[in-house]
Scaffold this motif. Structure first.
Motif, short mmCIF file in Angstrom:
data_model
loop_
_atom_site.label_atom_id
_atom_site.label_comp_id
_atom_site.label_asym_id
_atom_site.label_seq_id
_atom_site.Cartn_x
_atom_site.Cartn_y
_atom_site.Cartn_z
N ARG A 60 58.19 -34.94 -29.91
CA ARG A 60 58.87 -35.96 -29.46
C ARG A 60 58.36 -36.26 -31.85
O ARG A 60 57.32 -35.86 -31.64
N ASN A 62 58.88 -39.37 -32.74
CA ASN A 62 58.01 -40.80 -32.14
C ASN A 62 57.95 -41.07 -30.90
O ASN A 62 58.38 -39.85 -30.20
N THR A 63 57.52 -41.76 -30.35
CA THR A 63 56.25 -42.65 -29.04
C THR A 63 57.67 -43.58 -28.66
O THR A 63 57.29 -43.44 -27.47
N GLY A 67 57.18 -40.59 -25.48
CA GLY A 67 57.12 -39.04 -25.70
C GLY A 67 57.45 -38.12 -25.35
O GLY A 67 58.47 -38.31 -24.35
N ASP A 105 53.56 -34.62 -29.99
CA ASP A 105 54.67 -35.63 -30.48
C ASP A 105 53.84 -36.37 -31.91
O ASP A 105 52.67 -36.68 -32.27
#
Length: 119
Positions: A60, A62-63, A67, A105
């Motif tokens: 990903r 971003n979280t 995430g 992440d």
């Protein structure tokens, strides 16, 4: 140059390559990539000593939506277990097995050994 692959597919492939390099650096041997059967897919299959490791790679940028770890749902786990059982049917004997996850992440990579039980 058009590759016929979406940006998401290309990002996923890059994450799998990064995960394979990481695992090999930790002493595992990657023996299969993108094993598919009708009911599921396993990103990486690796040998870790006497154990066969089925690896799910999740990345990903971003979280914002939980995430990489949050994306391994119960349904996803069941599909991984199904694909692993399918893979094992083709082996002469069943080795010790586990399910790991490589979570990426952003720039952070995390390796979860025995991320969930499947057998």
């Amino acid at each position: 140059m058009a590759t016929g692959r979406s940006i998401t597919q290309q990002s996923g492939e890059a994450a799998e390559r990064q995960a394979a390099r990481f695992l090999e650096g930790q002493g595992l041997t990657v023996i299969a990539r993108n094993y598919r059967c009708r009911g599921g897919e396993i990103d990486l299959i690796a040998q870790d000593g006497d154990s066969l490791v089925f690896v799910e790679v999740r990345a990903r940028r971003n979280t914002n939506y939980g995430g990489a770890a949050a994306s391994i749902t119960h349904r996803k786990q069941q599909r991984l277990i199904y694909a692993a059982r399918h893979y094992l049917m083709h082996l002469p004997h069943e080795p010790l097995c586990r399910f790991d996850a490589i979570l990426i992440d952003g720039e952070r990579l995390e390796w979860l050994r025995s991320a969930f039980d499947g057998f």
